[in-house]
Motif scaffolding. Structure first.
Motif, mmCIF file in Angstrom:
data_model
loop_
_atom_site.group_PDB
_atom_site.id
_atom_site.type_symbol
_atom_site.label_atom_id
_atom_site.label_comp_id
_atom_site.label_asym_id
_atom_site.label_seq_id
_atom_site.Cartn_x
_atom_site.Cartn_y
_atom_site.Cartn_z
ATOM 1 N N ALA A 136 0.844 -1.188 0.000
ATOM 2 C CA ALA A 136 0.000 0.000 0.000
ATOM 3 C C ALA A 136 0.882 1.241 0.000
ATOM 4 O O ALA A 136 2.031 1.198 0.467
ATOM 5 C CB ALA A 136 -0.924 0.013 1.209
ATOM 6 N N THR A 138 0.578 5.870 -0.003
ATOM 7 C CA THR A 138 -0.274 7.055 0.126
ATOM 8 C C THR A 138 0.332 8.213 -0.649
ATOM 9 O O THR A 138 1.532 8.474 -0.549
ATOM 10 C CB THR A 138 -0.446 7.454 1.606
ATOM 11 N N ALA A 153 -5.644 12.916 1.206
ATOM 12 C CA ALA A 153 -4.707 11.803 1.232
ATOM 13 C C ALA A 153 -5.347 10.650 0.475
ATOM 14 O O ALA A 153 -6.503 10.301 0.728
ATOM 15 C CB ALA A 153 -4.407 11.385 2.667
ATOM 16 N N ARG A 155 -4.909 6.760 -0.355
ATOM 17 C CA ARG A 155 -4.216 5.511 -0.015
ATOM 18 C C ARG A 155 -4.604 4.438 -1.025
ATOM 19 O O ARG A 155 -5.786 4.135 -1.211
ATOM 20 C CB ARG A 155 -4.577 5.047 1.398
ATOM 21 N N SER A 157 -4.182 0.516 -2.066
ATOM 22 C CA SER A 157 -3.800 -0.812 -1.575
ATOM 23 C C SER A 157 -4.030 -1.832 -2.679
ATOM 24 O O SER A 157 -5.134 -1.925 -3.234
ATOM 25 C CB SER A 157 -4.642 -1.193 -0.347
ATOM 26 N N GLU A 207 -14.063 5.402 -0.458
ATOM 27 C CA GLU A 207 -13.183 4.303 -0.849
ATOM 28 C C GLU A 207 -13.795 3.547 -2.015
ATOM 29 O O GLU A 207 -14.967 3.167 -1.984
ATOM 30 C CB GLU A 207 -12.962 3.346 0.320
#
Length: 251
Positions: A136, A138, A153, A155, A157, A207
């Motif tokens: 992962a 960021t 931010a 992220r 993964s 997400e």
């Protein structure tokens, strides 16, 4: 109305360097080829919203809301006209009594899912650096608002199960315009404060969970459409009947 996953990118990004093993991909293309895209939206306060877009090889798409399998909300057959579940509900959705009110509620739920996906896309941008499998990373992104920039931010993964997770969390706002003077007409302090109040609160997150598993062939013909309405006015009690009535990939 069609399920369109490709969105014009509005964001200008600034990135933190990723490991050398990172690969570059087009987020739009990854979304178009996904069998399932789950959209998890978590506001800074209040109830979260979970939506899923399922895509099929023949062009069918089905949007669901909620945990687990979720409640079906909007069905599109072979990229044709939409069919809306007028009985679909979600906490906080407006009460609806008339056919028109139920139609608007279903459309609002559709837009909540697709709008959340579009917002995440616009922040991330189309070109995405993906870390090695099981890793992962960021990166930071910024998008403009009337008097500055919103900061995020992102992220990313990369799961070993062919699932890519992209979580976008708002981290702050910047304001670059100096205080207004007596002769300012548009850029006043009051206008600046009003525009700032319209922005999403810091802490809001979205997400995208993108599955690269193979798509199923199509939505099954025996799926019930009781309580649904077709945008074309040509629906049916089941998916199979709706296919024939609408002419959208009738079998």
């Amino acid at each position: 109305m069609r399920t369109v996953l490709s969105v014009v990118v509005l964001a200008a990004g600034i990135g933190v360097a990723l490991p050398a093993a990172a690969a570059t991909l087009s987020l739009n293309e990854r979304l178009k080829g996904a069998s399932v895209v789950q959209v998890n939206q978590v506001p800074a306060s209040g109830a979260s919203l979970i939506g899923r877009v399922e895509q099929f090889r023949n062009g069918d798409s089905l949007i669901r809301l909620g945990e687990g399998e979720g409640e079906p909300v909007v069905l599109t057959l072979c990229n044709g006209k939409a069919h809306m579940n007028l009985d679909a509900r979600w906490p906080g959705a407006p009460a609806a009594k008339t056919q028109e009110e139920k139609q608007m509620r279903a459309y609002g739920l559709y837009m909540a899912v697709m709008g959340g996906m579009a917002m995440a896309q616009s922040i991330v941008g189309d070109t995405l650096e993906v870390p090695a499998e099981g890793q992962a990373a960021t990166v930071q992104r910024e998008t403009p608002w009337a008097y500055g920039k919103e900061q995020y931010a992102v992220r990313v993964s990369n799961g070993a199960d062919d699932v890519l997770r992209i979580k976008v969390t708002k981290t702050g706002n910047t304001t670059r315009t100096p205080s207004s003077g007596r002769d300012d007409v548009v850029s006043t302090d009051d206008d600046k404060a009003a525009r700032l109040a319209e922005l999403e609160p810091v802490g809001t997150s979205r997400e995208l969970v993108i599955s690269a598993a193979p798509m199923a062939a199509s939505v099954t013909d025996d799926m019930s459409l009781k309580g649904w309405m077709s945008a074309s006015g040509k629906g049916g009690a089941t998916v199979g009947a709706a296919r024939k009535a609408s002419g959208d990939c009738a079998r």
